[in-house]
Design an enzyme around this catalytic site. Structure first.
Site, PDB file in Angstrom:
ATOM      1  N   HIS A 272       0.065  -4.696  10.840  1.00 50.29           N
ATOM      2  CA  HIS A 272      -0.383  -5.995  11.359  1.00 50.29           C
ATOM      3  C   HIS A 272      -0.380  -5.969  12.885  1.00 50.29           C
ATOM      4  O   HIS A 272       0.525  -5.442  13.521  1.00 50.29           O
ATOM      5  CB  HIS A 272       0.429  -7.155  10.787  1.00 50.29           C
ATOM      6  N   GLU A 318      -0.319 -11.813   9.721  1.00 44.09           N
ATOM      7  CA  GLU A 318       0.833 -11.414   8.909  1.00 44.09           C
ATOM      8  C   GLU A 318       1.995 -12.342   9.167  1.00 44.09           C
ATOM      9  O   GLU A 318       2.743 -12.706   8.245  1.00 44.09           O
ATOM     10  CB  GLU A 318       1.219  -9.964   9.237  1.00 44.09           C
ATOM     11  N   ASP A 347       5.215  -1.148   9.644  1.00 49.17           N
ATOM     12  CA  ASP A 347       5.573  -2.402  10.312  1.00 49.17           C
ATOM     13  C   ASP A 347       6.913  -2.212  11.008  1.00 49.17           C
ATOM     14  O   ASP A 347       7.916  -1.916  10.361  1.00 49.17           O
ATOM     15  CB  ASP A 347       5.665  -3.514   9.265  1.00 49.17           C
TER      16      ASP A 347
END
Length: 510
Positions: A272, A318, A347
Site C-alpha cells: 500500500h 489501505e 507492508d
C-alpha cells in the site's frame, strides 16, 4: 469492516481470462528451475536498501510538499502515485490507474483533559468515522463500564441512569468499537472513551461512515485503568474534543504488469502506497512500496521474458480499510481471480526496532485466523527457505487481516509476504534474536509524524527487498510449488470473527 463503495472503476490491468476450457498451465522440468534460479540470483544481486532509499527520499519530499503526509485522497498520495506510475512507464511496463471513491477522513482535533480532581492531559486517538464534538469539546463526568468478558457490548452493562449525560469509559474486548459506542449512546452517554486491553495505543475505526453515533476515541490500557481506578474513588470530570472531516473523494491504485508471460498464471505482488494523515508514512508503507518499485525496475532492466505474467500493485486507501485491494479484487471476474496464481504482500518492511515476520500460511503457529488458502503454506516455505539459506532468523505472524492480503485470501488466492512489526512490543527473546531493544515497539513512530526517513532500519529493509527480489525471480518462471485450484476458489476465511479495522486498515478484535 470499513468498506467504501468502489465506484468509477477505470480500466485497470485486470487481466484477460484464459481461453474457455483451457486449464492453467506452466512449464515443467529443469529448464524452468534454471530460469527461475538465474533470474532470482540476478534480482537479489541488484536489489539493495540503498536503491530503495532513493524512492523513500522521493516519498518524503512529496509528503513535505503536501502537508506532511501521503494519505489517500490527498495531493501527497496523488503525487506519490504519479511518481510510481511514471517510473514504471519509463521502464516499459504496461501501467494503469484504478480509480475508486473513498470516504475521506481527516482528524481535526483529538484531545482529552482531566479537569478534576487531578488536572492532566491524556493522549487520545479519534476512531475513524466517529461523530464530532463541538469546537472546544464536551465536558462531563466519566462513568466507567464494569469490566467483564464483553465489557460495554450489551445494554445490561450500562446501569439505568448511570451514563446519562456522561462520558462512558469502556475497556476494549468482546465486540467491535462500533457496538460499544452504540450501546453507550443508547444508555445516554454523550461520548465514549475506549481503553486498550493490552499494551499499545488504540488506532481504530468504527468500520463504516454511518456507524458513529457519539464522539469516540481510544486511549492506552494504562491511562484507562488509571481513570477507572480514579472513578471508583469519586467523581472525575473530563473535557474531550474529537472532531473529524469526513467527505467523499477519489483516489487510485497503480497497477503494472510485464508484457511477457502467461496471463493465466499471473504472479501478483503488492504494497500500500498511502500513509495516515498524521505523517509521511515512510515505513508504513513507503518501505514496502519502495521495495516493490525497486525490484520491478530491476526486473525491467534484466530484459528477461518471464514465463508467467508478473503484476505489481500499489494500493491506495489501505489505511481506511484495505479499500484499494478490495476494489481491485471485487472488479475481477471469477475467471480472472482463478488466473492469479498467488499474491505476496509487503507492508512495513523497514521497522526501526524490527523483528522478521513471515505470514504463517500453514498455521503452524496455531494462532488467530488459521491457514491461508491452499498454496499459502508453500509461499511461506519459499520465503523462510530463502532466509534459512542466508542464516537469517525469522518467525511467523498470523493472517489477522491487517493488510492488503485480506481480499485475496477471501477470494481463495494463495497469499503470503513479510512484515517487520508495527505497534507491538518487542520481547526479550526477539531482542536477542534480531538485536534492538526489548520492551519497545517494533515501530515507535507507527502512525505518527516521526515516521520519516529517520524511522528506517536499513538492515531490515535490505533483507526484505532481497526477499521480494527472490520471490519475483522464482515465481516469474517457476510455479510448480503452487498447487492449481478450481476457478470457484475461496470462501472468506476471516468471516465469523468480530473485528474492527484499525486506522491503517488493520483488523483488531475490539
Amino acid at each position: 469492516m470499513a468498506i467504501a463503495t468502489a465506484t468509477a472503476l477505470a480500466a485497470p490491468l485486470l487481466m484477460a481470462a484464459a481461453p474457455a476450457g483451457k486449464a492453467p498451465s506452466h512449464r515443467h522440468g529443469s529448464h524452468t528451475a534454471q530460469d527461475a534460479a538465474k533470474l532470482s540470483r540476478k534480482l537479489v544481486r541488484e536489489a539493495s536498501a540503498q536503491d530503495v532509499l532513493r524512492h523513500l527520499k522521493k516519498f518524503q519530499s512529496l509528503a513535505d510538499a503536501n502537508d506532511g503526509n501521503r494519505a489517500a485522497g490527498t495531493p501527497g498520495h496523488d503525487a506519490s502515485a504519479a511518481y510510481v506510475y511514471n517510473e514504471l512507464k519509463k521502464a516499459g511496463y504496461k501501467v494503469s490507474y484504478q480509480t475508486f471513491q473513498i470516504a475521506y477522513i481527516e482528524t481535526l482535533a483529538e484531545t482529552l483533559r482531566v479537569t478534576s480532581p487531578t488536572p492532566r492531559d491524556v493522549d487520545i486517538s479519534a476512531l475513524s468515522y466517529t461523530k464530532s464534538t463541538p469546537v472546544g469539546g464536551v465536558t462531563a463526568a466519566l462513568a466507567a463500564v464494569p469490566v467483564d468478558a464483553t465489557t460495554g457490548c450489551e445494554a445490561g452493562d450500562y446501569a439505568a441512569g448511570a451514563f446519562t449525560g456522561k462520558i462512558a469509559l469502556i475497556q476494549r474486548g468482546g465486540c467491535t468499537f462500533a457496538v460499544k459506542q452504540q450501546e453507550a449512546a443508547a444508555a445516554g452517554a454523550v461520548a465514549a472513551i475506549i481503553y486498550n486491553n493490552t499494551t499499545g495505543v488504540i488506532s481504530g475505526t468504527l468500520g463504516d461512515p454511518n456507524a458513529g453515533v457519539i464522539p469516540t476515541g481510544g486511549i492506552t490500557q494504562a491511562d484507562g485503568q488509571a481513570l477507572a481506578a480514579e472513578v471508583a474513588q469519586g467523581p472525575v470530570t473530563v473535557t474531550a474534543e474529537i472532531r473529524q472531516l469526513q467527505e467523499q473523494r477519489n483516489t487510485r491504485n497503480v497497477i503494472a504488469e510485464t508484457k511477457a508471460g502467461k496471463a493465466d498464471r499471473t504472479v501478483m505482488l503488492g504494497a500500500h502506497l498511502d500513509s495516515v494523515n498524521a505523517g509521511p508514512g515512510i515505513n508504513d508503507n513507503g518501505s514496502g512500496s519502495a521495495g516493490l518499485l525497486d525490484v520491478a525496475l530491476d526486473l525491467a532492466k534484466t530484459h528477461d521474458k518471464p514465463a508467467n505474467k508478473v503484476r505489481f500493485a500499489w494500493w491506495s486507501a489501505e489505511e481506511l480499510g484495505l479499500l484499494g485491494a478490495e476494489a481491485y479484487v471485487a472488479a475481477l471476474t471469477p475467471e480472472q481471480k482463478a488466473d492469479v496464481a498467488l499474491y505476496l504482500n509487503f507492508d512495513m518492511i523497514g521497522s526501526k526496532n524490527f523483528a522478521q515476520f513471515v505470514y504463517d500460511g500453514d498455521d503452524s503457529d496455531a494462532t488467530g485466523a488459521g491457514p491461508g488458502p491452499d498454496g499459502s503454506a508453500q509461499l511461506e516455505k519459499g520465503i523462510t527457505g530463502f532466509l534459512d539459506r542466508r542464516g537469517l532468523p525469522h518467525e511467523g505472524t498470523d493472517f489477522d487481516g491487517r493488510s492488503d492480503y485480506g481480499p485475496f485470501i477471501d477470494a481463495g488466492i494463495p497469499s503470503g509476504g513479510t512484515f517487520t512489526g508495527a505497534e507491538g512490543i518487542k520481547t526479550a527473546a526477539q531482542a536477542q534474536k534480531y538485536g534492538g531493544q526489548a520492551g519497545v515497539a517494533y515501530d515507535a513512530c507507527y502512525h505518527s509524524a516521526c515516521d520519516d526517513l529517520s524511522n528506517i532500519n536499513k538492515k531490515a529493509l535490505d533483507v526484505n527487498v532481497d526477499i521480494i527480489a527472490d520471490a519475483v525471480g522464482t515465481y516469474a518462471h517457476d510455479l510448480r510449488s503452487i498447487p492449481q485450484r478450481p476457478a470457484a476458489a475461496g470462501a472468506a476465511r476471516l468471516a465469523g470473527t468480530d473485528t474492527a479495522r484499525t486506522a491503517d486498515g488493520h483488523t483488531a478484535t475490539s
